[in-house]
Design a protein around this motif. Sequence first.
Motif, mmCIF file in Angstrom:
data_model
loop_
_atom_site.group_PDB
_atom_site.id
_atom_site.type_symbol
_atom_site.label_atom_id
_atom_site.label_comp_id
_atom_site.label_asym_id
_atom_site.label_seq_id
_atom_site.Cartn_x
_atom_site.Cartn_y
_atom_site.Cartn_z
ATOM 1 N N GLY A 12 10.924 11.833 67.584
ATOM 2 C CA GLY A 12 11.284 12.980 66.965
ATOM 3 C C GLY A 12 10.855 12.418 65.697
ATOM 4 N N VAL A 13 11.408 12.716 64.793
ATOM 5 C CA VAL A 13 10.997 12.167 63.347
ATOM 6 C C VAL A 13 11.113 10.714 63.011
ATOM 7 C CG1 VAL A 13 12.157 12.837 60.785
ATOM 8 C CG2 VAL A 13 12.219 14.582 62.166
ATOM 9 N N MET A 14 12.722 10.220 63.385
ATOM 10 C CA MET A 14 12.884 8.995 62.668
ATOM 11 C C MET A 14 11.993 7.983 63.718
ATOM 12 S SD MET A 14 14.752 8.438 60.176
ATOM 13 C CE MET A 14 14.873 6.533 60.666
ATOM 14 N N ASP A 36 9.795 10.268 75.962
ATOM 15 C CA ASP A 36 10.449 10.857 74.938
ATOM 16 C C ASP A 36 10.291 12.476 76.508
ATOM 17 O OD1 ASP A 36 10.820 11.955 71.662
ATOM 18 O OD2 ASP A 36 10.749 13.527 73.162
ATOM 19 N N PRO A 37 11.981 13.079 76.172
ATOM 20 C CA PRO A 37 11.162 14.031 77.322
ATOM 21 C C PRO A 37 10.387 15.083 76.727
ATOM 22 C CG PRO A 37 13.654 14.601 76.094
ATOM 23 C CD PRO A 37 13.039 12.860 76.221
ATOM 24 N N HIS A 79 22.492 7.564 73.747
ATOM 25 C CA HIS A 79 22.775 6.749 73.299
ATOM 26 C C HIS A 79 23.206 5.367 74.096
ATOM 27 C CE1 HIS A 79 21.397 7.117 68.468
ATOM 28 N NE2 HIS A 79 20.589 7.461 68.938
ATOM 29 N N GLN A 82 21.332 4.503 77.281
ATOM 30 C CA GLN A 82 20.653 4.115 77.289
ATOM 31 C C GLN A 82 20.913 2.662 76.778
ATOM 32 O OE1 GLN A 82 18.225 6.490 74.443
ATOM 33 N NE2 GLN A 82 17.189 7.670 76.212
ATOM 34 N N GLU A 96 18.924 3.341 66.549
ATOM 35 C CA GLU A 96 19.393 4.778 65.426
ATOM 36 C C GLU A 96 21.326 4.635 64.976
ATOM 37 O OE1 GLU A 96 18.191 4.932 62.193
ATOM 38 O OE2 GLU A 96 16.225 4.537 62.486
ATOM 39 N N LYS A 97 21.974 5.104 64.317
ATOM 40 C CA LYS A 97 22.833 5.252 64.166
ATOM 41 C C LYS A 97 23.378 7.183 64.559
ATOM 42 C CE LYS A 97 22.350 8.934 60.457
ATOM 43 N NZ LYS A 97 22.896 9.641 60.642
ATOM 44 N N MET A 126 20.087 1.019 57.928
ATOM 45 C CA MET A 126 18.747 0.819 57.032
ATOM 46 C C MET A 126 20.028 0.407 55.463
ATOM 47 S SD MET A 126 19.492 4.015 56.497
ATOM 48 C CE MET A 126 18.689 5.548 55.800
ATOM 49 N N TYR A 281 13.646 1.518 55.910
ATOM 50 C CA TYR A 281 13.373 0.908 56.962
ATOM 51 C C TYR A 281 12.060 0.196 57.344
ATOM 52 C CZ TYR A 281 15.329 5.798 56.879
ATOM 53 O OH TYR A 281 16.121 6.431 57.032
HETATM 54 N N1 LIG Z 1 19.250 5.791 59.709
HETATM 55 C C1 LIG Z 1 18.750 6.879 58.951
HETATM 56 O O1 LIG Z 1 18.319 7.125 57.967
HETATM 57 C C2 LIG Z 1 18.582 8.322 60.198
HETATM 58 C C3 LIG Z 1 18.081 9.548 59.429
HETATM 59 C C4 LIG Z 1 17.486 10.610 60.770
HETATM 60 C C5 LIG Z 1 17.911 10.239 62.048
HETATM 61 N N2 LIG Z 1 19.046 9.253 62.353
HETATM 62 C C6 LIG Z 1 19.032 8.920 63.357
HETATM 63 O O2 LIG Z 1 18.057 8.425 64.526
HETATM 64 C C7 LIG Z 1 18.395 9.039 65.602
HETATM 65 C C8 LIG Z 1 16.647 10.655 65.765
HETATM 66 O O3 LIG Z 1 16.985 11.371 64.695
HETATM 67 P P1 LIG Z 1 15.944 12.514 64.690
HETATM 68 O O4 LIG Z 1 16.382 12.821 62.911
HETATM 69 O O5 LIG Z 1 15.053 12.095 64.981
HETATM 70 O O6 LIG Z 1 15.811 13.288 65.668
HETATM 71 P P2 LIG Z 1 15.164 14.374 65.916
HETATM 72 O O7 LIG Z 1 15.304 15.281 67.078
HETATM 73 O O8 LIG Z 1 14.106 14.325 64.933
HETATM 74 O O9 LIG Z 1 14.005 13.563 67.484
HETATM 75 C C9 LIG Z 1 14.559 13.300 68.980
HETATM 76 C C10 LIG Z 1 13.874 13.055 69.578
HETATM 77 O O10 LIG Z 1 13.885 12.373 71.032
HETATM 78 C C11 LIG Z 1 14.245 13.249 71.592
HETATM 79 N N3 LIG Z 1 15.334 12.957 73.462
HETATM 80 C C12 LIG Z 1 15.785 13.938 73.553
HETATM 81 N N4 LIG Z 1 16.845 13.093 74.773
HETATM 82 C C13 LIG Z 1 15.917 11.733 74.974
HETATM 83 C C14 LIG Z 1 16.641 11.510 75.580
HETATM 84 N N5 LIG Z 1 17.003 11.022 76.314
HETATM 85 N N6 LIG Z 1 15.732 9.998 75.582
HETATM 86 C C15 LIG Z 1 14.310 9.536 74.972
HETATM 87 N N7 LIG Z 1 14.085 10.487 73.860
HETATM 88 C C16 LIG Z 1 14.739 12.006 74.044
HETATM 89 C C17 LIG Z 1 13.422 14.335 71.625
HETATM 90 O O11 LIG Z 1 12.754 15.182 72.144
HETATM 91 C C18 LIG Z 1 13.263 14.185 69.937
HETATM 92 O O12 LIG Z 1 11.582 13.822 69.975
HETATM 93 C C19 LIG Z 1 19.747 9.863 66.079
HETATM 94 O O13 LIG Z 1 20.624 8.932 66.392
HETATM 95 C C20 LIG Z 1 19.642 10.105 64.342
HETATM 96 O O14 LIG Z 1 21.442 10.375 63.685
HETATM 97 C C21 LIG Z 1 19.068 8.498 61.425
#
Ligand SMILES: NC(=O)c1ccc[n+]([C@@H]2O[C@H](COP(=O)([O-])OP(=O)(O)OC[C@H]3O[C@@H](n4cnc5c(N)ncnc54)[C@H](O)[C@@H]3O)[C@@H](O)[C@H]2O)c1
Length: 343
Positions: A12-14, A36-37, A79, A82, A96-97, A126, A281
Amino acid sequence: MTDIGVAVLGVGVMGADHVERLATRITGARVAVIADPVRAQAEQVAGAVPGCRVVSDPLDAIADPEVHAVLIASPGAAHEKQLLACLEQRRPVLCEKPLTTDVATSLEVAVREAALGLRLVQVGFMRRFDDEYIALKALMDSGKLGLPLVLHCIHRNVSPPPGFDSSMVIRDSLVHEVDVTRFLFGEEIDSVEIITPAPNPAAPHGVLDPQIALLRTVSGRHVDVELFVSAGVGYEVRAELVAQHGSAMIGLDSGTVSPRTLRNWGSRVTPGFRERFAAAYDTELQRWVDAVRAGADTGDYTDGPGAWDGYAAAAVCAAGVESLHSGGPVRVQLADRPSRLGR
Ligand SMILES: NC(=O)c1ccc[n+]([C@@H]2O[C@H](COP(=O)([O-])OP(=O)(O)OC[C@H]3O[C@@H](n4cnc5c(N)ncnc54)[C@H](O)[C@@H]3O)[C@@H](O)[C@H]2O)c1
């Protein structure tokens, strides 16, 4: 040594951001596998990386023979499973946290890792890799400002993502200041109190926002944090240290002081965490890859924040959520730190 193969779980985003930095800016590693699902999303991200495969099951990605290390960027609820699979396979992992979504399972990860006698887990705090936080810590440790006394922090976002609730202000936002406090002061947090002023009318219905967190460290240092996820202006992360012989502030956008309006304050207010912490990062990932490559000799596959840091942050946030519901300060309950067994 050839590049290590990395599996990225969740794009996803991160996760997509991390794939892009591993593929373009980080040396010594390549993205071997993505899981990724949402298959279409995985294939789109993998399509931009030569030689990268998509697998359906994240556990297959962890066990894949081409994979030397794992980057977990799935939602927090995924998490634990995994991480435990990574430990079972003895795969170095940057998660990731949050480490996991509750205190007991975070401790379980720390205990299982310690039993292996290895440092395999890094948690994605980070800010420890951000130049300004590193400079502030160096200033504190130099003794130039004398005894550090108080830390005032601000953590504001434009608006929260859908589904955000009052406890997530603590678990998703405050968690970063919790780690910053432990990093800067080098000690545990003893108690947390959450104060809830009148909510911002622009906050989502029912979300207590802003919140003020008061943290007290074991030696009695005070940290206050204004958390404001619906501030409507930009991404503002500041900290001001007050010490015996002076103070120091980090997190000011460049430019002159002027009234703040939507994304403006004379110059530009940083819009989000990806922009504010982009360099951090990059540094976080490069240092992780370097540590993973060096780890076979030492058993330390990270020199960054580890499973214990993820557990301690979870314990502080749990006390914060309790304070949100009950009012008043709540003591943080920490288990004894598991000692690492011989290899
Ligand atoms: N360090 C930071 O600054 C920071 C910032 C944002 C998010 N995060 C953390 O990063 C992680 C992801 O956040 P995001 O914003 O990218 O979320 P997001 O919703 O944008 O992306 C999550 C992705 O994981 C996929 N997914 C769902 N279940 C899964 C599984 N069992 N196995 C593998 N993939 C799976 C989803 O389909 C999606 O594409 C979270 O733990 C969030 O807390 C950290």
